[in-house]
Design a protein around this motif. Structure first.
Motif, PDB file in Angstrom:
ATOM      1  N   UNK A   3       0.814  -1.417   0.491  1.00 34.41           N
ATOM      2  CA  UNK A   3      -0.140  -0.060   0.200  1.00 34.41           C
ATOM      3  C   UNK A   3       1.374   1.421  -0.286  1.00 34.41           C
ATOM      4  N   UNK A   4       0.288   2.447   0.063  1.00 36.28           N
ATOM      5  CA  UNK A   4       0.898   3.484  -0.144  1.00 36.28           C
ATOM      6  C   UNK A   4       0.391   3.780   1.641  1.00 36.28           C
ATOM      7  N   UNK A   5       1.388   4.739   1.831  1.00 34.94           N
ATOM      8  CA  UNK A   5       1.226   5.437   3.711  1.00 34.94           C
ATOM      9  C   UNK A   5       0.120   6.402   3.254  1.00 34.94           C
ATOM     10  N   UNK A   6      -0.506   6.600   3.470  1.00 33.42           N
ATOM     11  CA  UNK A   6      -1.322   7.603   3.689  1.00 33.42           C
ATOM     12  C   UNK A   6      -1.956   7.240   5.310  1.00 33.42           C
TER      13      UNK A   6
ATOM     14  N   UNK B 103      -3.430   3.152   6.766  1.00 33.29           N
ATOM     15  CA  UNK B 103      -2.117   2.625   7.792  1.00 33.29           C
ATOM     16  C   UNK B 103      -2.599   2.171   9.224  1.00 33.29           C
ATOM     17  N   UNK B 104      -3.687   3.512   9.638  1.00 33.93           N
ATOM     18  CA  UNK B 104      -4.301   2.803  10.404  1.00 33.93           C
ATOM     19  C   UNK B 104      -5.522   1.581  10.534  1.00 33.93           C
TER      20      UNK B 104
ATOM     21  N   UNK C  65       6.154   9.568   3.266  1.00 41.01           N
ATOM     22  CA  UNK C  65       7.562   9.058   3.555  1.00 41.01           C
ATOM     23  C   UNK C  65       7.598   9.157   5.179  1.00 41.01           C
ATOM     24  N   UNK C  66       7.803  10.174   5.983  1.00 35.25           N
ATOM     25  CA  UNK C  66       7.453   9.974   7.496  1.00 35.25           C
ATOM     26  C   UNK C  66       6.109   9.176   7.803  1.00 35.25           C
ATOM     27  N   UNK C  67       5.465   8.676   7.515  1.00 35.05           N
ATOM     28  CA  UNK C  67       4.265   8.584   8.043  1.00 35.05           C
ATOM     29  C   UNK C  67       4.657   7.125   7.812  1.00 35.05           C
ATOM     30  N   UNK C  68       5.084   6.482   6.967  1.00 30.49           N
ATOM     31  CA  UNK C  68       5.776   4.955   6.205  1.00 30.49           C
ATOM     32  C   UNK C  68       7.141   4.917   7.638  1.00 30.49           C
TER      33      UNK C  68
ATOM     34  N   UNK D 114      -0.747  -2.693  17.895  1.00 33.29           N
ATOM     35  CA  UNK D 114      -0.125  -1.726  19.071  1.00 33.29           C
ATOM     36  C   UNK D 114      -0.253  -0.363  18.540  1.00 33.29           C
ATOM     37  N   UNK D 115       0.314  -0.642  17.478  1.00 34.14           N
ATOM     38  CA  UNK D 115       0.479   0.642  16.844  1.00 34.14           C
ATOM     39  C   UNK D 115      -0.953   1.448  16.088  1.00 34.14           C
ATOM     40  N   UNK D 116      -1.920   0.632  16.184  1.00 32.51           N
ATOM     41  CA  UNK D 116      -3.371   0.733  16.199  1.00 32.51           C
ATOM     42  C   UNK D 116      -3.979   1.531  16.765  1.00 32.51           C
TER      43      UNK D 116
END
Length: 379
Positions: A272-275, A279-280, A303-306, A351-353
């Protein structure tokens, strides 16, 4: 429903509208009337039933421009949009305005400032967008997806920042086992399933990557099914190409996946892209991912999101220039062949969600509205 009323505004891309719909659902679930304001051309991002007809409003918010010859027209449309939003705020008795980002939200946020209506911002990405930067000092609270956004805002704004997450729509949370989910996409015969998604408008490089993997690395992907969301623009091209594929039965091809919650349940891994929206969602559903940031995103925010998920161990980040079959095939193959690694990435993703983001944001805003009412009443 309670007497409280809120206005949610956002548009321009599905990445701004989808969390807005999720927040609308959260307010409605708490008995609060929520109005939804979006751009005149953004109806394409909405499906029937997303927003009740009496709660949905459109206006002609103009896109930002640096062209001096277009500035007069921009100014006129912006002012007219501010006036329309201000009238809506007054007519509907709005107690709070919540901006979901994108140029579409700017006139309504300006109207909120002029009307002295409490203003809130939802910033989806690690790096704040133009609208968040412009209205941050006028906002009562700034809800962010990532804690790292704090690094991009002035120190005196940190007390307003609440990293509660990006609201996720209820339909994402499907209670279904993997085998049943695979059956929905006619992929029950596949030992593994890869979900390929490029955002609300598709992604050319991801489409080319998936096409290349299937045509040049078919042996490496033997027994691997693909749920492939191409975007509307590219669908016909890849549909015709896939018809000539000897393993066509292992591909579910669609311009857009309506029931994405089932797709998440079926997938062993996503490309996927990293919008922040996708991601969430992946994190909430515990789906490991290979993230390919869009290289031309504003402020390089993808980039920062990923980076956040890559460092957390929930994803593997691959630069757009490296997203070619020859480089991705070994990475994908290694991940699909190692159940232990996939399970660890899934745990890191969960854990990141922040699956309760919508409820948490709605609860915070409602609490403020209630307190404002008590202050006015002298309680």
């Amino acid at each position: 429903m309670t007497a409280a009323r809120v206005l949610i505004v956002g548009g321009g891309t599905g990445g701004h509208i989808s969390p807005g719909i999720a927040l609308y659902e959260a307010f409605r679930g708490r008995g609060v009337r929520a109005c939804f304001l979006t751009g005149a051309n953004d109806g394409r991002f909405l499906s029937d039933g997303d927003i009740a007809g009496e709660d949905l409003f459109f206006y002609g918010a103009p896109g930002f421009t640096k062209n001096i010859f277009k500035l007069p027209a921009f100014g006129m449309r912006f002012v007219l949009s501010v006036i329309r939003a201000a009238r809506l705020i007054k007519r509907e008795g709005i107690d709070a305005v919540i901006g979901m980002g994108g140029y579409v939200s700017a006139p309504a946020l300006a109207a909120a400032v002029l009307k002295k209506t409490p203003l809130y911002l939802c910033e989806q990405n690690t790096v704040p967008g133009k609208v968040t930067t412009l209205f941050a000092r006028k906002a009562r609270k700034i809800f962010t997806t990532f804690e790292e956004t704090r690094d991009y805002l002035a120190g005196d704004l940190h007390e307003r920042l609440l990293p509660l997450g990006n609201p996720i729509r209820g339909k994402v949370f499907r209670d279904m086992d993997r085998e049943s989910a695979k059956k929905v996409f006619n992929l029950k015969h596949c030992r593994r399933v890869v979900l390929a998604i490029g955002g609300s408008q598709g992604a050319v490089s991801i489409n080319e990557l998936i096409h290349g993997l299937r045509t040049r690395f078919a042996d490496d992907l033997s027994g691997v099914g693909i749920i492939w969301s191409t975007g509307e623009y590219s669908y016909k091209k890849y549909r015709e190409a896939a018809k000539n594929d000897s393993d066509f039965g292992s591909v579910y091809l669609s311009p857009y996946i309506d029931d994405v919650g089932v797709a998440y349940r079926a997938a062993d891994i996503a490309i996927s892209r990293s919008g922040s929206g996708v991601m969430m969602e992946l994190a909430a559903m515990g789906v490991p991912s290979i993230l390919i940031p869009y290289p031309h995103a504003a402020m390089n925010h993808q980039e920062k999101n990923a980076d956040v998920f890559d460092k957390a161990g929930a994803s593997v980040k691959i630069a757009n220039n490296d997203a070619v079959p020859e480089k991705v095939a070994p990475v994908l193959g290694e991940l699909l062949s190692n159940q232990t690694v996939l399970e660890r990435m899934a745990r890191k993703a969960r854990a990141a969600g922040k699956p309760m983001a919508g409820a948490d944001i709605a609860g915070t805003v409602i609490g403020d509205i209630v307190n404002d009412g008590k202050e006015r009443a002298g309680v």
